[in-house]
Write a protein that holds these residues in place. Structure first.
Motif: not given
Ligand code: SF4
Lengths: 422, 170
Positions: B12-21, A276-279, B60-68
Motif C-alpha cells: 500500500r502506498v504512502w505518497k509524499f511530495g518533493d524535497s522531503i528532507d 521549510n525548503q531551501f528553494g 512513494v515520493a517526488g523529486r529530491n527525496f532525502g535532501c539534507g
C-alpha cells in the motif's frame, strides 16, 4: 573537471565519462564526531569483532570532534570519548579533539586538503572544500567504513554544470544571496547529483570565505561537487597551511556541460528562503514586516570571518531590537580568535548580540531552540521543519547582512533601509 | 539484512511530495533512539504516518527525496516500509540506502500513476513499477552490477568484510 578528477583517481587508470561507475583511490577522508560508528559499532555489527581492524593510511584520515563541543549532554560526552578511544586504537595521526569548531572550517584552517584532491567525508557538507579546488563530497557511514579500510570507494562520474557568476562584489558578502537566488530560480535540486563548476568575472573577486559558503551550499542544491578554480587567492590561503605539493584541477577547453547557468549579481535583489525548503525563495521585499524572535549567523555556510565582520560593521553604533535574540557562532577557533583580535566581538556584544562557542549548535536544535509560533531568521545551512526544535516555528534563511538588519529592526527588512551607508 | 532484488514487492502506498528532507525522515537531533524515531518519522509532513504505517507499505515520493543531512532510511525499514520509490532521490540519501541495502528505486513518473492508499507493485527483475488497479506502469532505473552486488551482500560493510578476509587470506 569531475571526469578528469575521477579518471585520474580511477583504480584501472582508464579515462571515464559522466555516468560511468568507477572504483577510485581517495586522497583524504574526514570523519567528524560520529567517527565511533564506522570505526567501531558498524564494523562490529557486520562481523569485525573488536571494530575496524585498521585504517588504510593513518596520515590521510582526519578526525575532528566537532558538532558537540563542549559536550552538550552525557550521551554526547560518552560518544566523544568513544571516538577518542577508536582514534587511539587505530593510530590515526590527524586528530583535532579538545577544540570547538565545525569540522569543515577546521579542515580548511589546518590545510588538510589541497587542490586537485579527491576527498570523502562523513558529513554532507564535506563538499565545502570545493572552494579550494578539491573534489570532495559527503558519504554514508557504511561507505566511510569501506573507505577507511581500503582507501578506495565506488563513484558514479557526475555530469558537470557550469555556473557563471558575473558582476561586481559589493562591500558586503553576497554568497548566500547568490545560492538562494539560484535555488529559487532553478529549483532546489537544480544541480542534483551533478558537479558544479564556478566561473565568471565575479569568481576572482570572491573571498575564500564566500567560496566556502557557495561550495558548502552545493549540497542544498543537490550537487556532488562544487568546485572553484584554483587561483592566487587559493594559493595565498594555502600558504603556511600546507607544504605538500598539489596539482590543481582545470577544465579542458572542450569540456562538456550538461547545463550552463549565468547570473549577473549586479541585478540580484536581496533574497530569503521562506520556511521549510531551501528553494522556497523570494526577494526580501516580499516578506518585509515579519516579526522575528531570533536571528542567527553561523554554521559551515556562514560562520566565517567575513560574515561576522559584516554583522559587526553593520551593528556599529546600533542596537539589536529589544527582545530579539541575536546569536552568532564563529565556525572555528581560528575565526573566533581573529574576530576577537579585530574588535568585532566587542562591537557585537556592545550592540546586544550573543556570541556562542564555535560549532554546529545553532544550526541544529542544540543551542537556541525555538518555541511554537516563533520566527527565526538565520544565516545557517537549513530551514527544514523542526531544524530548531518546534515543528511550529518558522525559519527563514538569509545572508548575514539581511539577518543583521532583521535583528536591528526586530522584523524582516531590506538591509538597504537599515544600513544606508552600505 | 540482505535484500533480494529479484523479489516482487507489493504494498500500500504512502505518497509524499518533493524535497522531503532527512530531518523529517530521521529527526534524530530531537529523538536520539530508534524507538523514539519510529514514533516520529515523517510526522513533519504526515502526523498520522508513524501511527498508521504497516509492515509491507511502500513509500512513494517526488523529486529530491532525502535532501539534507547524511542519514539513512533505516527508520523507514524499521517501521516496515518495504520499498522507497521516488521520482529522484538526493544523491547522499540514495547512497546511504544502497550502502545499507535498503530497497530504494528511481522511477521517473511514479507520482503520476499512484495515489495515496493505492496498491503498487515493484518488479525490479522486469524493471517496472505498476499500479495493478489501473494497469499504469513506469520504468525503474536499473542499477549497475556494482550496486546490485551491494544489495545482494546485504550492504557495503558486508562487501568490505568479504574483501578484507579474502585479502588477509592471500
Ligand atoms: S554547521 Fe550545520 S550543516 Fe554544517 S556541519 Fe554543522 S550541523 Fe552540519
Amino acid at each position: 573537471m569531475a571526469e578528469k578528477l575521477l579518471s585520474q583517481h580511477n583504480l584501472t587508470g582508464e579515462t571515464v565519462k559522466a555516468g560511468d561507475f568507477v572504483e577510485a583511490r581517495i586522497d583524504g577522508l574526514m570523519c567528524h564526531y560520529h567517527a565511533w560508528d564506522p570505526m567501531y559499532d558498524m564494523p562490529a555489527e557486520f562481523g569485525f569483532t573488536g571494530g575496524l581492524p585498521r585504517v588504510w593510511d593513518r596520515e590521510r584520515v582526519f578526525v575532528l570532534v566537532d558538532h558537540h563541543q563542549p559536550a552538550l549532554s552525557q550521551k554526547l560526552a560518552d560518544e566523544n570519548a568513544r571516538t577518542r578511544r577508536e582514534v587511539n586504537r587505530l593510530g590515526i595521526k590527524c586528530f583535532y579533539d579538545a577544540e570547538p569548531g565545525i569540522a569543515h572550517q577546521m579542515v580548511a584552517d589546518y590545510g588538510l586538503v589541497r587542490p586537485g584532491e579527491l576527498v570523502v567525508g562523513l558529513d554532507s557538507h564535506t563538499i565545502s572544500y570545493g572552494a579550494l579546488n578539491v573534489g570532495s563530497t559527503g558519504f554514508s557511514r557504511a561507505d566511510i567504513l569501506y573507505a577507511l579500510l581500503f582507501g578506495e570507494l565506488w563513484f558514479q562520474v557526475p555530469p558537470s554544470i557550469k555556473v557563471i557568476l558575473n558582476g561586481y562584489q559589493p562591500n558586503y558578502p553576497i554568497a548566500k544571496d547568490i545560492i538562494l537566488y539560484l535555488a529559487g530560480k532553478y529549483g532546489e535540486d537544480f544541480a542534483g547529483s551533478m558537479s558544479i563548476e564556478y566561473s565568471g568575472s565575479l569568481v576572482s573577486q570572491l573571498s575564500i570565505d564566500s567560496r566556502m559558503c557557495l561550495s558548502a551550499h552545493g549540497v542544498e542544491v543537490g550537487a556532488k561537487y562544487a568546485i572553484f578554480p584554483c587561483d592566487g587567492k587559493t594559493r595565498d590561503f594555502l600558504k603556511g597551511r600546507t607544504d605538500k605539493p598539489y596539482e590543481p584541477l582545470t577544465p579542458d577547453a572542450n569540456a562538456v556541460y550538461e547545463k550552463e547557468i549565468t547570473l549577473d549579481v549586479d541585478n540580484m535583489p536581496f533574497v530569503v528562503a521562506k520556511p521549510n525548503q531551501f528553494g522556497n525563495v523570494c526577494p526580501v521585499n516580499d516578506v518585509v514586516g515579519i516579526k522575528v524572535d531570533q536571528a542567527q549567523i553561523g554554521s559551515c555556510a556562514n560562520g566565517r570571518y567575513e560574515d561576522i565582520e559584516i554583522a559587526a560593521r553593520a551593528l556599529k553604533g546600533r542596537r539589536v531590537a529589544k527582545g530579539v535574540r541575536f546569536i552568532i557562532s564563529p565556525a572555528s577557533q581560528q575565526v573566533y580568535l581573529r574576530s576577537v583580535k579585530d574588535g568585532l566581538v566587542e562591537t557585537l556584544l556592545e550592540a546586544g548580540a550573543q556570541v556562542v562557542t564555535p560549532g554546529c549548535g545553532i544550526c541544529q536544535p542544540k543551542v537556541g531552540f525555538l518555541s511554537d509560533g516563533e520566527v527565526c531568521i538565520s544565516a545557517t545551512t537549513r530551514n527544514y521543519k523542526g531544524r530548531k526544535g518546534s515543528l511550529n516555528a518558522d525559519i527563514y534563511l538569509g545572508g548575514p547582512l539581511t539577518v543583521t538588519a532583521a535583528a536591528v529592526a526586530g522584523k524582516i527588512v531590506n538591509p538597504k533601509e537599515v544600513f544606508n551607508e552600505l | 539484512m540482505s535484500f533480494d532484488l529479484n523479489r516482487l514487492i507489493r504494498g500500500r502506498v504512502w505518497k509524499f511530495g518533493d524535497s522531503i528532507d532527512t530531518d523529517s525522515i530521521n529527526p534524530y537531533y530531537l529523538y536520539p533512539t530508534m524507538e523514539e524515531l519510529k514514533k516520529h518519522t515523517m510526522e513533519a509532513y504526515r502526523p498520522e504516518f508513524p501511527k498508521e504505517v504497516k509492515p509491507g507499505d511502500i513509500l512513494v515520493a517526488g523529486r529530491n527525496f532525502g535532501c539534507g543531512s547524511s542519514r539513512p532510511g533505516l527508520v523507514l525499514r524499521e517501521v516496515g516500509i518495504a520499498a522507497i520509490v521516488v521520482e529522484t532521490a538526493s544523491r547522499l540519501f540514495l547512497r546511504n540506502n544502497i550502502a545499507r541495502a535498503i530497497p530504494i528505486f528511481m522511477a521517473p513518473g511514479i507520482t503520476g500513476i499512484v495515489n495515496d492508499g493505492d496498491v503498487l507493485e515493484v518488479d525490479y527483475p522486469k524493471v517496472v513499477a505498476r499500479n495493478p488497479a489501473t494497469g499504469a506502469s513506469v520504468a525503474l532505473r536499473k542499477f549497475p552490477s556494482l550496486i546490485e552486488r551491494i544489495f545482494k551482500a546485504g550492504g557495503l560493510p558486508h562487501v568490505a568484510r568479504e574483501r578484507y578476509i579474502a585479502e588477509a587470506g592471500r
